[in-house]
Design an enzyme around this catalytic site. Structure first.
Site, PDB file in Angstrom:
ATOM      1  N   HIS A   1       0.651  -1.212  -0.421  1.00 20.03           N
ATOM      2  CA  HIS A   1      -0.004   0.179   0.247  1.00 20.03           C
ATOM      3  C   HIS A   1       0.871   1.283   0.268  1.00 20.03           C
ATOM      4  O   HIS A   1       1.856   1.150   0.064  1.00 20.03           O
ATOM      5  CB  HIS A   1      -0.904   0.175   1.672  1.00 20.03           C
ATOM      6  CG  HIS A   1      -0.142  -0.235   3.012  1.00 20.03           C
ATOM      7  ND1 HIS A   1       0.511  -0.584   2.631  1.00 20.03           N
ATOM      8  CD2 HIS A   1      -0.014   1.313   3.318  1.00 20.03           C
ATOM      9  CE1 HIS A   1       0.915  -0.730   4.176  1.00 20.03           C
ATOM     10  NE2 HIS A   1       0.753   0.505   4.491  1.00 20.03           N
TER      11      HIS A   1
ATOM     12  N   ASP B   1       0.619   4.832   2.360  1.00 14.56           N
ATOM     13  CA  ASP B   1      -0.543   4.926   3.225  1.00 14.56           C
ATOM     14  C   ASP B   1      -1.643   6.264   2.608  1.00 14.56           C
ATOM     15  O   ASP B   1      -1.536   6.893   1.663  1.00 14.56           O
ATOM     16  CB  ASP B   1       0.569   6.013   4.334  1.00 14.56           C
ATOM     17  CG  ASP B   1       1.279   5.547   5.442  1.00 14.56           C
ATOM     18  OD1 ASP B   1       0.637   3.669   5.176  1.00 14.56           O
ATOM     19  OD2 ASP B   1       2.201   5.740   5.141  1.00 14.56           O
TER      20      ASP B   1
ATOM     21  N   HIS C   1       4.839   0.142   0.395  1.00 16.24           N
ATOM     22  CA  HIS C   1       5.558  -0.578   1.011  1.00 16.24           C
ATOM     23  C   HIS C   1       4.409  -1.853   1.790  1.00 16.24           C
ATOM     24  O   HIS C   1       3.430  -1.873   1.475  1.00 16.24           O
ATOM     25  CB  HIS C   1       5.875  -0.268   1.915  1.00 16.24           C
ATOM     26  CG  HIS C   1       4.942   1.055   3.061  1.00 16.24           C
ATOM     27  ND1 HIS C   1       4.167   1.870   2.789  1.00 16.24           N
ATOM     28  CD2 HIS C   1       4.120   1.075   5.056  1.00 16.24           C
ATOM     29  CE1 HIS C   1       3.700   2.596   3.514  1.00 16.24           C
ATOM     30  NE2 HIS C   1       3.384   1.738   4.840  1.00 16.24           N
TER      31      HIS C   1
ATOM     32  N   ARG D   1       4.705   6.002  14.341  1.00 21.08           N
ATOM     33  CA  ARG D   1       4.644   6.364  12.947  1.00 21.08           C
ATOM     34  C   ARG D   1       4.628   8.363  12.990  1.00 21.08           C
ATOM     35  O   ARG D   1       3.116   8.356  13.822  1.00 21.08           O
ATOM     36  CB  ARG D   1       3.927   5.550  11.893  1.00 21.08           C
ATOM     37  CG  ARG D   1       4.393   6.088  10.545  1.00 21.08           C
ATOM     38  CD  ARG D   1       3.264   5.287  10.094  1.00 21.08           C
ATOM     39  NE  ARG D   1       2.255   6.398   8.916  1.00 21.08           N
ATOM     40  CZ  ARG D   1       1.820   5.458   8.718  1.00 21.08           C
ATOM     41  NH1 ARG D   1       1.128   4.631   8.022  1.00 21.08           N
ATOM     42  NH2 ARG D   1       0.042   6.269   8.458  1.00 21.08           N
TER      43      ARG D   1
HETATM   44  C1  SIN Z   1       2.664   0.819   8.340  1.00 20.18           C
HETATM   45  O1  SIN Z   1       2.095   0.373   7.073  1.00 20.18           O
HETATM   46  O2  SIN Z   1       2.624   1.858   8.335  1.00 20.18           O
HETATM   47  C2  SIN Z   1       3.648  -0.066   9.310  1.00 20.18           C
HETATM   48  C3  SIN Z   1       4.629  -0.334   8.482  1.00 20.18           C
HETATM   49  C4  SIN Z   1       5.791  -1.337   9.892  1.00 20.18           C
HETATM   50  O3  SIN Z   1       5.277  -1.559  10.528  1.00 20.18           O
HETATM   51  O4  SIN Z   1       6.657  -1.430   8.759  1.00 20.18           O
END
Ligand code: SIN
Length: 293
Positions: A108, A110, A253, A268
């Site tokens: 995805h 974000d 990612h 995050r």
């Molecule tokens: C996310 O999608 O922001 C999580 C990425 C992660 O936990 O590695």
């Protein structure tokens, strides 16, 4: 576009490539302390150039984490997940033996269902499992460049619907709640580098507009499979107090959840972005990096 030139010595840090095309580890910079305007300029260049930048040994406070994000723009408030106490701009990323799911298990970008999806995200993990728990990144420049000219021309005129409702309804069972839905170009132009990249992802994109649903389904399946090509990817192995900072416009990612029931935990911060567009950059503010990535 050619592959980027290689490692780069900035005046305030060194960027060491992790793959020939995507990702660099930055050494010699302390993100726990305020950064100078010159350091911030170099960080912006590194993010545009390498698409995802990694840092080690950065036990960053919540305030320093937010200050780092603000060097790139205003912070975004997550449209589905509440922030932590006292810091609405910070979401916890946490998994343990009680977890039924983890954030970001599918490929995805974000919050791509937001009208203006984020510019980027900065993930800090303080606790990691003994092994596993990597984050994978795929370059959407590289994925775009690998398409045939005919496919590029076809996709270039199309728009797709991104819908956050199925994602969060499946997780939270809150079927009465409405989450963002937006329409974006299938191929977007990066607002800094001016380069084209694929902007559909298997988590949020539900259909391509203006074509029959069978054609949309087949085309999306092709693109979702295409971005999984390992030649476009880098895989980041975390250590305690590492940071990964990705350009959400240029990469997708995926969080690998192979460590259950161990704990993986951190925070995050997400930086607000702008409405994706296709075609040439209108502004002449193209940064110098554009000619080199
Ligand atoms: C996310 O999608 O922001 C999580 C990425 C992660 O936990 O590695």
């Amino acid at each position: 576009m050619s592959d980027f030139d290689g490692d780069k010595d900035y005046s305030s840090f060194t960027a060491k490539r992790v793959t020939p095309y995507l990702g660099a580890e930055l050494e010699g910079i302390d993100l726990t302390k305020p950064l100078s305007p010159a350091q911030a300029d170099e960080l912006r260049d590194a993010l545009a150039r390498f698409q995802v930048i990694f840092f080690r040994d950065q036990p960053i406070s919540h305030d320093a984490h937010k200050d780092l994000g603000r060097l790139f723009g205003p912070l975004a408030i997550h449209s589905a997940v509440a922030g932590i106490d006292g810091h609405p701009e910070i979401v916890a990323i946490h998994a343990d033996a009680d977890s039924k799911y983890v954030a970001g298990e599918g490929w995805h970008s974000d919050l791509s269902a937001d009208e203006a999806p984020p510019l980027g995200s900065i993930l800090y993990l303080h606790t990691i499992p003994e092994t596993g728990g990597d984050t994978m990144f795929s370059s959407m420049y590289k994925a775009y460049d690998a398409l045939s000219d005919r496919m590029k021309a076809y996709l270039g005129g199309l728009e797709a619907v991104h819908d956050a409702n199925p994602v969060y309804h499946a997780l939270f069972k809150d079927y009465d709640k409405r989450y963002p839905v937006a329409t974006h170009p299938v191929i977007r132009t990066h607002p800094v580098t001016g380069k084209k990249c694929i902007f559909v992802n298997s988590s949020y994109t539900t259909r391509i507009e203006g074509i029959p649903s069978e054609e949309s389904d087949a085309l999306l399946k092709f693109l979702f499979d295409h971005v999984k090509n390992p030649n476009f990817q880098v895989r980041f192995q975390w250590q305690p107090h590492s940071i990964a900072f990705w350009d959400n416009r240029a990469v997708q990612h995926l969080a690998v959840w192979d460590y259950f029931p161990e704990v993986r935990s951190g925070y995050r911060v997400t930086i607000a972005g702008d409405k994706p567009f296709s075609g040439a950059l209108q502004s002449q503010k193209l940064e110098t990096v554009a000619s080199t990535v």
